[in-house]
Scaffold this motif. Structure first.
Motif, PDB file in Angstrom:
ATOM      1  N   ARG A 118      -2.853  -3.172  -7.125  1.00 54.61           N
ATOM      2  CA  ARG A 118      -4.243  -2.947  -6.712  1.00 54.61           C
ATOM      3  C   ARG A 118      -5.109  -4.177  -7.001  1.00 54.61           C
ATOM      4  N   HIS A 147      -4.328  -6.758  -4.408  1.00 55.78           N
ATOM      5  CA  HIS A 147      -4.972  -6.344  -3.158  1.00 55.78           C
ATOM      6  C   HIS A 147      -6.455  -6.692  -3.162  1.00 55.78           C
ATOM      7  N   GLU A 196       1.083   4.262  -2.878  1.00 52.54           N
ATOM      8  CA  GLU A 196       0.995   5.682  -2.520  1.00 52.54           C
ATOM      9  C   GLU A 196       2.219   6.454  -3.018  1.00 52.54           C
ATOM     10  N   SER A 203       0.841  -1.202   0.000  1.00 53.72           N
ATOM     11  CA  SER A 203       0.000   0.000   0.000  1.00 53.72           C
ATOM     12  C   SER A 203       0.877   1.254   0.000  1.00 53.72           C
TER      13      SER A 203
END
Length: 314
Positions: free
Chosen positions: A263, A266, A227, A223
């Protein structure tokens, strides 16, 4: 216009090419350097794991020719790879190599430091990368190199960088501005990016992937990686990005192979956890969308397990 044409040619699918074969038999390098933009070159490594056949040249070894010397990005995986890259540099310019920048602390970024240090060249790395190299990645990488590279490992020793930085280091060589950046946590400790703002070229290292599946290590914060990529890398507005592995390309292609993949994984692992799934089942979440990427077979299931462990108690 020149950059756009270069990218179009570089990204075109090769005709009947075997991507596992050595593309430069006259050198220990997997392939000879190509000019990414005026004065900026990269010897693109194999996108497969390191083998005897590719001599460990499975990452990109780049360099910038300025009016006052050459800056090299990545020490290389061995003395012999660094020496071979230096031979290619000498074919292109009489300028001396004045600086080597390590993109992270892994063996294929730093083990060639042994050659560059013997030439009296300054070597710069992020402080976390230097620590990781000395603590674990260097000894482990050297042992692996000696196993697969055999005689091509000769001369290679563990030599740390001569200088470290924390957040950024701005360097001017002749009329060339070089910004050495640590944009934030991503793939591994001390990930380093080299930004050439006047040419809009980013030598991004292992924060950026496209052809090769991103490896996710124990302790990687995926994560955080997303970012850092979206809030720090994308706003640079690079026209050309040289990833750690694979051909130079554009931001959209890098985004697809990096943050879209992270993503998607995830999302799949999150749904698996929500459905009461365990670690054993996490290895089998559907990643078929990414099967086209090199090292899929080696990395996909392992990545899923690491992300499960990361997300399990979020």
């Amino acid at each position: 216009m020149r950059i756009a044409l270069f990218l179009a040619l570089l990204m075109a699918p090769p005709a009947l090419a075997d991507d596992t074969s050595d593309k430069y038999p006259d050198s220990v390098l997997y392939d000879r350097p190509v000019e990414v933009a005026p004065g900026i070159y990269s010897a693109i490594g194999a996108t497969q794991p390191p083998t005897y056949e590719n001599a460990g040249h499975n990452n990109n070894l780049s360099f910038v020719v300025t009016g006052d010397g050459v800056a090299v990005v990545n020490g290389g995986a061995s003395w012999k790879l660094a020496e071979a890259l230096h031979a290619e540099i000498r074919k292109l310019t009489d300028q001396p190599v004045r600086l080597v920048i390590n993109e992270n602390g892994q063996g294929h970024a730093m083990l060639g430091n042994s050659y560059w240090a013997a030439q009296g060249v300054s070597i710069l790395a992020h402080e976390d990368a230097a620590r990781a190299f000395l603590d674990l990645d260097g000894p482990r990488g050297l042992e692996a190199l000696r196993s697969y590279a055999r005689e091509n490992a000769e001369g290679t020793t563990i030599v740390p960088p001569t200088e470290t930085f924390t957040d950024r280091r701005e360097i001017r060589m002749g009329d060339t501005r070089i910004e050495v950046l640590h944009l934030g946590p991503a793939h591994s400790p001390g990930d380093t990016q080299v930004w050439l703002p006047d040419r809009q070229v980013l030598i991004a290292g292992d924060i950026a992937f496209s052809e090769r599946m991103p490896p996710i290590f124990e302790g990687t914060c995926t994560s955080c990686w997303i970012e850092t990529f979206e809030t720090k890398l994308e706003p640079l507005g690079a026209e050309v990005i040289v990833p750690g592995h694979g051909a130079p390309t554009d931001l959209d292609t890098i985004r697809r192979g990096t943050t879209e993949y992270l993503r998607d994984l995830h999302e799949k692992i999150g749904q698996h956890i929500e459905d009461g799934g365990d670690l054993a089942g996490a290895y089998y979440v559907d990643q078929s969308r990414w099967e086209y990427m090199d090292t899929f077979e080696e990395l996909a299931t392992r990545n899923a397990g690491v992300v499960f462990s990361e997300m399990e108690f979020e």
